[in-house]
Design a protein around this motif. Structure first.
Motif, PDB file in Angstrom:
ATOM      1  N   GLU A  82      37.731  -5.441   6.984  1.00  0.00           N
ATOM      2  CA  GLU A  82      36.986  -4.184   7.035  1.00  0.00           C
ATOM      3  C   GLU A  82      36.837  -3.528   5.676  1.00  0.00           C
ATOM      4  N   ARG A  83      37.890  -3.508   4.883  1.00  0.00           N
ATOM      5  CA  ARG A  83      37.793  -2.857   3.575  1.00  0.00           C
ATOM      6  C   ARG A  83      36.761  -3.568   2.700  1.00  0.00           C
ATOM      7  N   LEU A  84      36.796  -4.895   2.706  1.00  0.00           N
ATOM      8  CA  LEU A  84      35.814  -5.668   1.946  1.00  0.00           C
ATOM      9  C   LEU A  84      34.402  -5.422   2.470  1.00  0.00           C
ATOM     10  N   SER A  85      34.273  -5.280   3.771  1.00  0.00           N
ATOM     11  CA  SER A  85      32.966  -5.011   4.364  1.00  0.00           C
ATOM     12  C   SER A  85      32.413  -3.672   3.891  1.00  0.00           C
ATOM     13  N   TRP A  86      33.255  -2.652   3.850  1.00  0.00           N
ATOM     14  CA  TRP A  86      32.815  -1.343   3.340  1.00  0.00           C
ATOM     15  C   TRP A  86      32.367  -1.453   1.887  1.00  0.00           C
ATOM     16  N   ILE A  87      33.143  -2.157   1.084  1.00  0.00           N
ATOM     17  CA  ILE A  87      32.816  -2.300  -0.345  1.00  0.00           C
ATOM     18  C   ILE A  87      31.488  -3.024  -0.523  1.00  0.00           C
ATOM     19  N   LEU A  88      31.304  -4.124   0.197  1.00  0.00           N
ATOM     20  CA  LEU A  88      30.074  -4.899   0.067  1.00  0.00           C
ATOM     21  C   LEU A  88      28.865  -4.147   0.598  1.00  0.00           C
ATOM     22  N   LEU A  89      29.067  -3.334   1.634  1.00  0.00           N
ATOM     23  CA  LEU A  89      27.955  -2.574   2.194  1.00  0.00           C
ATOM     24  C   LEU A  89      27.435  -1.543   1.203  1.00  0.00           C
ATOM     25  N   PHE A  90      28.352  -0.884   0.508  1.00  0.00           N
ATOM     26  CA  PHE A  90      27.941   0.186  -0.407  1.00  0.00           C
ATOM     27  C   PHE A  90      27.829  -0.267  -1.863  1.00  0.00           C
ATOM     28  N   ALA A  91      28.097  -1.522  -2.162  1.00  0.00           N
ATOM     29  CA  ALA A  91      27.985  -2.028  -3.533  1.00  0.00           C
ATOM     30  C   ALA A  91      26.578  -1.877  -4.122  1.00  0.00           C
ATOM     31  N   PRO A  92      25.495  -2.095  -3.353  1.00  0.00           N
ATOM     32  CA  PRO A  92      24.166  -1.918  -3.960  1.00  0.00           C
ATOM     33  C   PRO A  92      23.884  -0.491  -4.434  1.00  0.00           C
ATOM     34  N   LEU A  93      24.652   0.480  -3.992  1.00  0.00           N
ATOM     35  CA  LEU A  93      24.448   1.852  -4.466  1.00  0.00           C
ATOM     36  C   LEU A  93      24.867   2.019  -5.925  1.00  0.00           C
ATOM     37  N   ALA A  94      25.616   1.073  -6.454  1.00  0.00           N
ATOM     38  CA  ALA A  94      26.009   1.139  -7.863  1.00  0.00           C
ATOM     39  C   ALA A  94      24.805   0.908  -8.776  1.00  0.00           C
ATOM     40  N   TRP A  95      23.837   0.138  -8.319  1.00  0.00           N
ATOM     41  CA  TRP A  95      22.678  -0.167  -9.167  1.00  0.00           C
ATOM     42  C   TRP A  95      21.880   1.080  -9.541  1.00  0.00           C
ATOM     43  N   PRO A  96      21.462   1.934  -8.600  1.00  0.00           N
ATOM     44  CA  PRO A  96      20.718   3.130  -9.020  1.00  0.00           C
ATOM     45  C   PRO A  96      21.530   4.033  -9.943  1.00  0.00           C
ATOM     46  N   VAL A  97      22.830   4.132  -9.693  1.00  0.00           N
ATOM     47  CA  VAL A  97      23.680   4.955 -10.558  1.00  0.00           C
ATOM     48  C   VAL A  97      23.675   4.396 -11.971  1.00  0.00           C
ATOM     49  N   LEU A  98      23.820   3.086 -12.095  1.00  0.00           N
ATOM     50  CA  LEU A  98      23.816   2.472 -13.425  1.00  0.00           C
ATOM     51  C   LEU A  98      22.444   2.549 -14.096  1.00  0.00           C
ATOM     52  N   ILE A  99      21.387   2.410 -13.310  1.00  0.00           N
ATOM     53  CA  ILE A  99      20.038   2.515 -13.891  1.00  0.00           C
ATOM     54  C   ILE A  99      19.799   3.928 -14.428  1.00  0.00           C
ATOM     55  N   VAL A 100      20.194   4.934 -13.665  1.00  0.00           N
ATOM     56  CA  VAL A 100      20.032   6.319 -14.138  1.00  0.00           C
ATOM     57  C   VAL A 100      20.898   6.550 -15.370  1.00  0.00           C
ATOM     58  N   ALA A 101      22.114   6.027 -15.370  1.00  0.00           N
ATOM     59  CA  ALA A 101      22.977   6.183 -16.551  1.00  0.00           C
ATOM     60  C   ALA A 101      22.363   5.528 -17.782  1.00  0.00           C
ATOM     61  N   ILE A 102      21.769   4.354 -17.595  1.00  0.00           N
ATOM     62  CA  ILE A 102      21.107   3.683 -18.718  1.00  0.00           C
ATOM     63  C   ILE A 102      19.935   4.516 -19.218  1.00  0.00           C
ATOM     64  N   MET A 103      19.187   5.101 -18.294  1.00  0.00           N
ATOM     65  CA  MET A 103      18.028   5.914 -18.703  1.00  0.00           C
ATOM     66  C   MET A 103      18.457   7.190 -19.407  1.00  0.00           C
ATOM     67  N   ILE A 104      19.606   7.735 -19.034  1.00  0.00           N
ATOM     68  CA  ILE A 104      20.080   8.958 -19.670  1.00  0.00           C
ATOM     69  C   ILE A 104      20.671   8.663 -21.047  1.00  0.00           C
ATOM     70  N   VAL A 105      21.515   7.665 -21.136  1.00  0.00           N
ATOM     71  CA  VAL A 105      22.231   7.367 -22.375  1.00  0.00           C
ATOM     72  C   VAL A 105      21.370   6.563 -23.343  1.00  0.00           C
ATOM     73  N   GLY A 106      20.546   5.669 -22.842  1.00  0.00           N
ATOM     74  CA  GLY A 106      19.797   4.736 -23.674  1.00  0.00           C
ATOM     75  C   GLY A 106      18.998   5.350 -24.793  1.00  0.00           C
ATOM     76  N   PRO A 107      18.103   6.287 -24.510  1.00  0.00           N
ATOM     77  CA  PRO A 107      17.274   6.829 -25.588  1.00  0.00           C
ATOM     78  C   PRO A 107      18.070   7.604 -26.623  1.00  0.00           C
ATOM     79  N   ASN A 108      19.228   8.128 -26.261  1.00  0.00           N
ATOM     80  CA  ASN A 108      20.011   8.932 -27.187  1.00  0.00           C
ATOM     81  C   ASN A 108      20.920   8.094 -28.071  1.00  0.00           C
ATOM     82  N   ALA A 109      21.083   6.821 -27.737  1.00  0.00           N
ATOM     83  CA  ALA A 109      22.013   5.994 -28.511  1.00  0.00           C
ATOM     84  C   ALA A 109      21.345   5.408 -29.734  1.00  0.00           C
TER      85      ALA A 109
END
Length: 109
Positions: A82-109
């Protein structure tokens, strides 16, 4: 020989509900996510650097994560992980967070 089988604990109904919701959301969202992934290569028109390459990589792998995440979560649910199932179910939500972080940090670096 006699084998004793310990009874399995019941599966979580909450997890099953979230797996169904996540699977339906993945099916409904795959077309716009795939279009976003295909259009992300146009970001290189502004030039190339590490941030643009990271953005393109994250955008191109996001559709794969949306498809594979719920499938693996269902497999983990069937194997009573069950714990692995929860992690795998919500793992794709990391992509939008990382994409937004790249868009925020990228131009300023």
């Amino acid at each position: 020989m006699t084998e004793t089988h310990a009874p399995h604990p019941p599966r979580s109904k909450t997890l099953r509900l979230w797996l169904i919701i996540g699977s339906v959301a993945a099916v409904l969202g795959i077309v716009p996510i795939a279009i976003m992934g295909m259009m992300s290569v146009m970001a290189s028109d502004a030039g190339t650097n590490a941030w643009i390459n990271a953005f393109m990589f994250m955008s191109l792998t996001f559709p794969v994560a949306v498809i594979v995440g719920p499938v693996l979560a269902w497999i983990a649910y069937a194997l009573r992980r069950e714990r692995l199932s929860w992690i795998l179910l919500f793992a794709p939500l990391a992509w939008p967070v990382l994409i937004v972080a790249i868009m925020i940090v990228g131009p300023n670096a």
